[in-house]
Motif scaffolding. Structure first.
Motif, PDB file in Angstrom:
ATOM      1  N   UNK A  23       7.025   7.046   5.817  1.00  0.00           N
ATOM      2  CA  UNK A  23       7.244   8.285   5.093  1.00  0.00           C
ATOM      3  C   UNK A  23       8.702   8.699   5.287  1.00  0.00           C
ATOM      4  N   UNK A  24       9.389   8.997   4.199  1.00  0.00           N
ATOM      5  CA  UNK A  24      10.783   9.432   4.297  1.00  0.00           C
ATOM      6  C   UNK A  24      10.843  10.900   4.722  1.00  0.00           C
ATOM      7  N   UNK A  25      12.049  11.377   5.003  1.00  0.00           N
ATOM      8  CA  UNK A  25      12.243  12.773   5.411  1.00  0.00           C
ATOM      9  C   UNK A  25      11.779  13.749   4.336  1.00  0.00           C
ATOM     10  N   UNK A  26      11.917  13.340   3.045  1.00  0.00           N
ATOM     11  CA  UNK A  26      11.528  14.246   1.956  1.00  0.00           C
ATOM     12  C   UNK A  26      10.055  14.116   1.568  1.00  0.00           C
ATOM     13  N   UNK A  27       9.299  13.272   2.281  1.00  0.00           N
ATOM     14  CA  UNK A  27       7.869  13.153   2.023  1.00  0.00           C
ATOM     15  C   UNK A  27       7.489  12.062   1.051  1.00  0.00           C
ATOM     16  N   UNK A  28       8.413  11.178   0.721  1.00  0.00           N
ATOM     17  CA  UNK A  28       8.113  10.052  -0.161  1.00  0.00           C
ATOM     18  C   UNK A  28       7.707   8.844   0.675  1.00  0.00           C
ATOM     19  N   UNK A  29       6.710   8.108   0.197  1.00  0.00           N
ATOM     20  CA  UNK A  29       6.298   6.884   0.882  1.00  0.00           C
ATOM     21  C   UNK A  29       7.185   5.741   0.412  1.00  0.00           C
ATOM     22  N   UNK A  30       7.761   5.028   1.358  1.00  0.00           N
ATOM     23  CA  UNK A  30       8.603   3.870   1.036  1.00  0.00           C
ATOM     24  C   UNK A  30       7.860   2.639   1.517  1.00  0.00           C
ATOM     25  N   UNK A  31       7.506   1.765   0.572  1.00  0.00           N
ATOM     26  CA  UNK A  31       6.754   0.575   0.970  1.00  0.00           C
ATOM     27  C   UNK A  31       7.623  -0.372   1.771  1.00  0.00           C
ATOM     28  N   UNK A  32       6.964  -1.112   2.631  1.00  0.00           N
ATOM     29  CA  UNK A  32       7.635  -2.005   3.568  1.00  0.00           C
ATOM     30  C   UNK A  32       8.609  -2.952   2.854  1.00  0.00           C
ATOM     31  N   UNK A  33       8.227  -3.467   1.705  1.00  0.00           N
ATOM     32  CA  UNK A  33       9.072  -4.413   0.972  1.00  0.00           C
ATOM     33  C   UNK A  33      10.402  -3.790   0.544  1.00  0.00           C
ATOM     34  N   UNK A  71      -5.322   0.610  -7.177  1.00  0.00           N
ATOM     35  CA  UNK A  71      -5.782   0.724  -5.796  1.00  0.00           C
ATOM     36  C   UNK A  71      -5.758  -0.632  -5.099  1.00  0.00           C
ATOM     37  N   UNK A  72      -6.168  -1.682  -5.808  1.00  0.00           N
ATOM     38  CA  UNK A  72      -6.118  -3.023  -5.209  1.00  0.00           C
ATOM     39  C   UNK A  72      -4.696  -3.367  -4.765  1.00  0.00           C
ATOM     40  N   UNK A  73      -3.713  -2.889  -5.518  1.00  0.00           N
ATOM     41  CA  UNK A  73      -2.314  -3.178  -5.181  1.00  0.00           C
ATOM     42  C   UNK A  73      -1.810  -2.353  -4.000  1.00  0.00           C
ATOM     43  N   UNK A  74      -2.328  -1.139  -3.819  1.00  0.00           N
ATOM     44  CA  UNK A  74      -1.803  -0.273  -2.760  1.00  0.00           C
ATOM     45  C   UNK A  74      -2.633  -0.248  -1.489  1.00  0.00           C
ATOM     46  N   UNK A  75      -3.885  -0.682  -1.546  1.00  0.00           N
ATOM     47  CA  UNK A  75      -4.809  -0.463  -0.423  1.00  0.00           C
ATOM     48  C   UNK A  75      -4.327  -1.027   0.906  1.00  0.00           C
ATOM     49  N   UNK A  76      -3.632  -2.119   0.886  1.00  0.00           N
ATOM     50  CA  UNK A  76      -3.152  -2.712   2.131  1.00  0.00           C
ATOM     51  C   UNK A  76      -1.642  -2.555   2.320  1.00  0.00           C
ATOM     52  N   UNK A  77      -1.034  -1.724   1.501  1.00  0.00           N
ATOM     53  CA  UNK A  77       0.418  -1.537   1.556  1.00  0.00           C
ATOM     54  C   UNK A  77       0.807  -0.812   2.833  1.00  0.00           C
ATOM     55  N   UNK A  78       1.869  -1.257   3.428  1.00  0.00           N
ATOM     56  CA  UNK A  78       2.408  -0.593   4.610  1.00  0.00           C
ATOM     57  C   UNK A  78       3.798  -0.072   4.280  1.00  0.00           C
ATOM     58  N   UNK A  79       4.270   0.845   5.100  1.00  0.00           N
ATOM     59  CA  UNK A  79       5.589   1.423   4.895  1.00  0.00           C
ATOM     60  C   UNK A  79       5.768   2.640   5.770  1.00  0.00           C
TER      61      UNK A  79
END
Length: 100
Positions: A88-98, A78-86
Motif C-alpha cells: 500500500x502506498x502512502x496515498x492509499x493506492x495498492x501497488x502490485x509486486x510486479x 478476481x481470478x487475476x487479482x486473488x493471489x496478487x501481492x504488493x
C-alpha cells in the motif's frame, strides 16, 4: 444482486441499448465516473451512491452489448487479482509486486 442485474438488462433491452454502440456506452461510463469524482469532492454520500450505481448500470449494459455478463467480467478480474501481492502506498493506492 442477480435479480437487480436482470432488471437492468431487461431495461436495456426495452430501451434498445443492448444493441447500441459499445464505444458510446463506454463514454457514458466515463461520464458517470465524473459524477463519482464530483460527489467525492463534495463529500455527498447520496450522490456518491447514485454515481456508483450508475457506473454499474453502464457496465452491465456494456457487457451485455458484447455478449458477456457482469458476473463473467468480475469473475475474470478476481481470478487475476486473488493471489496478487504488493504494498500500500502512502496515498492509499495498492501497488502490485510486479510494478515495484
Amino acid at each position: 444482486m442477480d435479480q437487480l442485474i436482470k432488471k437492468v438488462e431487461q431495461w436495456s433491452i426495452d430501451k434498445g441499448l443492448d444493441k447500441g454502440n459499445s464505444f458510446t456506452q463506454f463514454t457514458k461510463t466515463i461520464e458517470e465516473q465524473g459524477e463519482i469524482a464530483a460527489a467525492l469532492c463534495r463529500n455527498d454520500i447520496d450522490e456518491l451512491r447514485d454515481g456508483i450505481g450508475d457506473v454499474i448500470v453502464t457496465l452491465v449494459i456494456l457487457a451485455q452489448q458484447n455478449n458477456m455478463t457482469l458476473y463473467e467480467c468480475l469473475e475474470q478480474a478476481y481470478r487475476e487479482i486473488k493471489d496478487r501481492t504488493g504494498v500500500m502506498s502512502k496515498d492509499g493506492s495498492f501497488i502490485k509486486q510486479a510494478d515495484l
